[in-house]
Design a protein around this motif. Structure first.
Motif, PDB file in Angstrom:
ATOM      1  N   LEU A   1      -3.601  -3.729  -5.944  1.00 10.64           N
ATOM      2  CA  LEU A   1      -2.905  -4.798  -5.237  1.00 10.64           C
ATOM      3  C   LEU A   1      -3.423  -6.167  -5.634  1.00 10.64           C
ATOM      4  CD1 LEU A   1      -2.548  -3.390  -1.625  1.00 10.64           C
ATOM      5  CD2 LEU A   1      -1.089  -3.086  -3.610  1.00 10.64           C
ATOM      6  N   GLU A   2      -4.515  -6.164  -6.397  1.00 12.29           N
ATOM      7  CA  GLU A   2      -5.095  -7.425  -6.843  1.00 12.29           C
ATOM      8  C   GLU A   2      -5.501  -8.296  -5.672  1.00 12.29           C
ATOM      9  OE1 GLU A   2      -2.353  -9.153  -9.568  1.00 12.29           O
ATOM     10  OE2 GLU A   2      -2.160  -7.300 -10.725  1.00 12.29           O
ATOM     11  N   ILE A   3      -6.182  -7.667  -4.756  1.00 13.07           N
ATOM     12  CA  ILE A   3      -6.701  -8.397  -3.603  1.00 13.07           C
ATOM     13  C   ILE A   3      -8.214  -8.442  -3.737  1.00 13.07           C
ATOM     14  CG2 ILE A   3      -7.081  -8.254  -1.120  1.00 13.07           C
ATOM     15  CD1 ILE A   3      -4.269  -7.069  -0.929  1.00 13.07           C
TER      16      ILE A   3
ATOM     17  N   ILE B   1       0.846  -1.203   0.000  1.00 12.11           N
ATOM     18  CA  ILE B   1       0.000   0.000   0.000  1.00 12.11           C
ATOM     19  C   ILE B   1       0.878   1.249   0.000  1.00 12.11           C
ATOM     20  CG2 ILE B   1      -1.646   1.355   1.335  1.00 12.11           C
ATOM     21  CD1 ILE B   1      -2.909  -1.216   2.293  1.00 12.11           C
ATOM     22  N   LEU B   2       1.857   1.267   0.884  1.00 13.02           N
ATOM     23  CA  LEU B   2       2.754   2.421   0.951  1.00 13.02           C
ATOM     24  C   LEU B   2       3.438   2.653  -0.386  1.00 13.02           C
ATOM     25  CD1 LEU B   2       4.453   1.988   4.452  1.00 13.02           C
ATOM     26  CD2 LEU B   2       2.676   3.599   3.781  1.00 13.02           C
ATOM     27  N   LEU B   3       3.890   1.560  -0.967  1.00 10.06           N
ATOM     28  CA  LEU B   3       4.582   1.654  -2.248  1.00 10.06           C
ATOM     29  C   LEU B   3       3.662   2.210  -3.320  1.00 10.06           C
ATOM     30  CD1 LEU B   3       7.459   0.811  -2.281  1.00 10.06           C
ATOM     31  CD2 LEU B   3       6.826  -1.285  -3.461  1.00 10.06           C
ATOM     32  N   ALA B   4       2.455   1.692  -3.359  1.00  8.90           N
ATOM     33  CA  ALA B   4       1.496   2.135  -4.375  1.00  8.90           C
ATOM     34  C   ALA B   4       1.215   3.629  -4.224  1.00  8.90           C
ATOM     35  CB  ALA B   4       0.200   1.342  -4.254  1.00  8.90           C
ATOM     36  N   LEU B   5       0.977   4.052  -2.982  1.00  9.55           N
ATOM     37  CA  LEU B   5       0.681   5.468  -2.756  1.00  9.55           C
ATOM     38  C   LEU B   5       1.885   6.333  -3.122  1.00  9.55           C
ATOM     39  CD1 LEU B   5      -1.323   5.349   0.575  1.00  9.55           C
ATOM     40  CD2 LEU B   5      -2.166   5.882  -1.707  1.00  9.55           C
ATOM     41  N   SER B   6       3.058   5.790  -2.878  1.00  2.00           N
ATOM     42  CA  SER B   6       4.258   6.551  -3.194  1.00  2.00           C
ATOM     43  C   SER B   6       4.423   6.699  -4.701  1.00  2.00           C
ATOM     44  CB  SER B   6       5.468   5.841  -2.587  1.00  2.00           C
ATOM     45  OG  SER B   6       6.640   6.184  -3.267  1.00  2.00           O
TER      46      SER B   6
ATOM     47  N   ASP C   1     -10.593  -9.473  -1.532  1.00  2.00           N
ATOM     48  CA  ASP C   1     -11.412  -9.055  -0.396  1.00  2.00           C
ATOM     49  C   ASP C   1     -11.072  -7.618   0.019  1.00  2.00           C
ATOM     50  OD1 ASP C   1     -12.800  -8.658   1.854  1.00  2.00           O
ATOM     51  OD2 ASP C   1     -12.119 -10.443   2.906  1.00  2.00           O
ATOM     52  N   HIS C   2     -11.988  -6.725  -0.249  1.00  3.06           N
ATOM     53  CA  HIS C   2     -11.685  -5.319   0.021  1.00  3.06           C
ATOM     54  C   HIS C   2     -11.565  -5.042   1.519  1.00  3.06           C
ATOM     55  CE1 HIS C   2     -16.050  -5.420   0.501  1.00  3.06           C
ATOM     56  NE2 HIS C   2     -15.906  -4.354   1.287  1.00  3.06           N
ATOM     57  N   THR C   3     -12.229  -5.847   2.342  1.00  2.68           N
ATOM     58  CA  THR C   3     -12.158  -5.552   3.780  1.00  2.68           C
ATOM     59  C   THR C   3     -10.760  -5.820   4.328  1.00  2.68           C
ATOM     60  OG1 THR C   3     -12.834  -7.747   4.515  1.00  2.68           O
ATOM     61  CG2 THR C   3     -14.577  -6.154   4.040  1.00  2.68           C
ATOM     62  N   LYS C   4     -10.054  -6.695   3.646  1.00  3.18           N
ATOM     63  CA  LYS C   4      -8.687  -6.960   4.095  1.00  3.18           C
ATOM     64  C   LYS C   4      -7.828  -5.713   3.891  1.00  3.18           C
ATOM     65  CE  LYS C   4      -6.852 -10.842   2.747  1.00  3.18           C
ATOM     66  NZ  LYS C   4      -6.060 -11.866   2.017  1.00  3.18           N
ATOM     67  N   VAL C   5      -7.995  -5.115   2.739  1.00  3.02           N
ATOM     68  CA  VAL C   5      -7.261  -3.881   2.470  1.00  3.02           C
ATOM     69  C   VAL C   5      -7.656  -2.814   3.481  1.00  3.02           C
ATOM     70  CG1 VAL C   5      -6.861  -2.051   0.801  1.00  3.02           C
ATOM     71  CG2 VAL C   5      -7.085  -4.417   0.036  1.00  3.02           C
ATOM     72  N   ASN C   6      -8.937  -2.761   3.728  1.00  3.48           N
ATOM     73  CA  ASN C   6      -9.435  -1.779   4.682  1.00  3.48           C
ATOM     74  C   ASN C   6      -8.750  -1.928   6.039  1.00  3.48           C
ATOM     75  OD1 ASN C   6     -11.127  -0.366   6.569  1.00  3.48           O
ATOM     76  ND2 ASN C   6     -12.621  -0.242   4.934  1.00  3.48           N
ATOM     77  N   PHE C   7      -8.623  -3.156   6.447  1.00  5.57           N
ATOM     78  CA  PHE C   7      -7.988  -3.439   7.731  1.00  5.57           C
ATOM     79  C   PHE C   7      -6.584  -2.834   7.801  1.00  5.57           C
ATOM     80  CE2 PHE C   7      -5.042  -6.168  10.049  1.00  5.57           C
ATOM     81  CZ  PHE C   7      -5.597  -6.142  11.314  1.00  5.57           C
ATOM     82  N   HIS C   8      -5.805  -3.112   6.780  1.00  2.00           N
ATOM     83  CA  HIS C   8      -4.421  -2.640   6.803  1.00  2.00           C
ATOM     84  C   HIS C   8      -4.339  -1.126   6.604  1.00  2.00           C
ATOM     85  CE1 HIS C   8      -2.668  -6.600   7.084  1.00  2.00           C
ATOM     86  NE2 HIS C   8      -3.496  -7.021   6.141  1.00  2.00           N
ATOM     87  N   LEU C   9      -5.257  -0.630   5.824  1.00  2.00           N
ATOM     88  CA  LEU C   9      -5.290   0.812   5.606  1.00  2.00           C
ATOM     89  C   LEU C   9      -5.578   1.531   6.925  1.00  2.00           C
ATOM     90  CD1 LEU C   9      -4.732   2.402   3.167  1.00  2.00           C
ATOM     91  CD2 LEU C   9      -7.049   2.004   2.366  1.00  2.00           C
TER      92      LEU C   9
END
Lengths: 217, 217
Positions: free
Chosen positions: A166-168, A147-152, A170-178
């Motif tokens: 990120l090709e994930i 995520i950091l890399l992508a935003l950068s 389950d969006h809630t997983k991304v949400n968790f880390h975000l």
DNA sequence: GCTTTCTGTGAAGTGGAATTCACAAGGCTG
DNA sequence: CAGCCTTGTGAATTCCACTTCACAGAAAGC
């Protein structure tokens, strides 16, 4: 976590009196009448701070300090010197003491010295700087790094942009880390739902690149 | 983790024949007879690689590629061109394809191209360099960081030296983390029971210091 | 010799991190 | 308006890093 303090003095009355003052201030105290037994005890319970008299039968404070410091460099030491002279003070510091107090001393002098030493200790323990812990715990996760890399690389992104990038599935997983990154102040969210790196986050990404270069060759 | 491949071609026979070749080589394949349906499907299951015919009714490969790449920049694309001319090849690459094969092609030509593309993908996914993952997973733990720091400052140490230096009462805990560091090649153990930083470990410590500086101010 | 300390292994338990699941309030689009 | 996509929340569950415990051979000290 209460701090553990050793008091090492051959003078029984003084020793007990110091111990009592410290105990009244909620420190955990162990007393020893000579350096040898203090050294031995340190193998069982390592103290945070040692208060030791310079003049003692057998091993004196000056000899004791290097031995203790060698084994446990993090232990703080306050030396009690008999006479308040510059020479005494200098010698004490040279042998490795972190502070000293001259006999006779008042209750408050003792407490001030103790508190200051323990504060220093707490400060030094960090060592690696504030913010480092959270930073590294974020970086320990692949998704968060991505995520950091992508935003950068791509600048501000919306939630679903990131998820798809990120090709994930389950969006809630991304949400968790975000959320985790937000909590740790590496990523912020603007009013318009866009996510972006905080200045702190940018530093981390830079640092990561440095580390990466360093390691890879 | 088997790779997922899309095959997009309006020619039913060719499509099926490609799919069969890939499936026989243990790839997971989804076939589409036009670009539109492939795009739609990509929202559900993102492929690792897309093999797309240049000439199709409706949206051709040249139009399809930018749309897909925009959403998923990491997807690899192999274009099938009708005639093998330099112009065709150049145009395909320009529109964002990663490779191309010219009709007619042999089974092995296809497989070589597919394997090469997937290899590239795997390589790029690392991004942050080999060794980075293990490094960061080590650094995410305070005790392990402390061990690295201690070894860096004091040079070689024995097991109990480390344990006492960190002021940890349970030696097996230290052992656990030490083993972890050994496994990840940041610390090595010499015949004489002494632990020391590997070159890799030293790099990490250096990098950590850099990171620390960067973050703290 | 015996005892203690050092160095270590492996199994079992614990807690927190990560994942998955069920659900839902806007927003935009036809 | 109906229906999707977006952007979430919170609970339940799974998973894994870490810890703790019990034990044991090797080395060192007495």
């Amino acid at each position: 976590m209460s701090e553990h303090i050793y008091v090492v003095d051959d003078d029984h009355d003084l020793r007990e009196s110091i111990a009592e003052i410290l105990e009244n201030n909620h420190y955990q105290v162990s007393s020893f009448e000579n350096a040898e037994s203090a050294l031995q005890a340190s193998k069982l319970v390592v103290p945070s701070l040692v208060i030791v008299d310079n003049m003692m039968p057998g091993m004196g404070g000056m000899a004791f300090i290097p031995l203790l410091k060698k084994e446990y460099p993090n232990v703080k030491i306050i030396m009690i010197t008999a006479f308040s002279t510059v020479d005494n003070a200098v010698a004490a510091m040279k042998s490795g003491a972190d502070d000293y107090i001259a006999k006779p001393f008042k209750r408050d002098e003792l407490l001030v010295a103790v508190r200051r030493s323990l504060e220093e200790l707490k400060f030094e323990k960090q060592m690696i700087g504030p913010g480092m812990d959270e930073a590294l715990s974020c970086l320990s996760n692949q998704i968060r790094r991505d995520i950091l890399l992508a935003l950068s690389q791509k600048g501000d992104m919306r939630f679903m942009d990131i998820t798809r990038h990120l090709e994930i599935s389950d969006h809630t997983k991304v949400n968790f880390h975000l959320k985790n990154l937000k909590t740790n102040n590496l990523v912020s969210q603007k009013r318009d739902k866009f996510y972006r790196l905080t200045p702190q986050g940018e530093k981390i990404v830079d640092g990561l690149a440095l580390l990466s270069n360093k390691i890879s060759h």
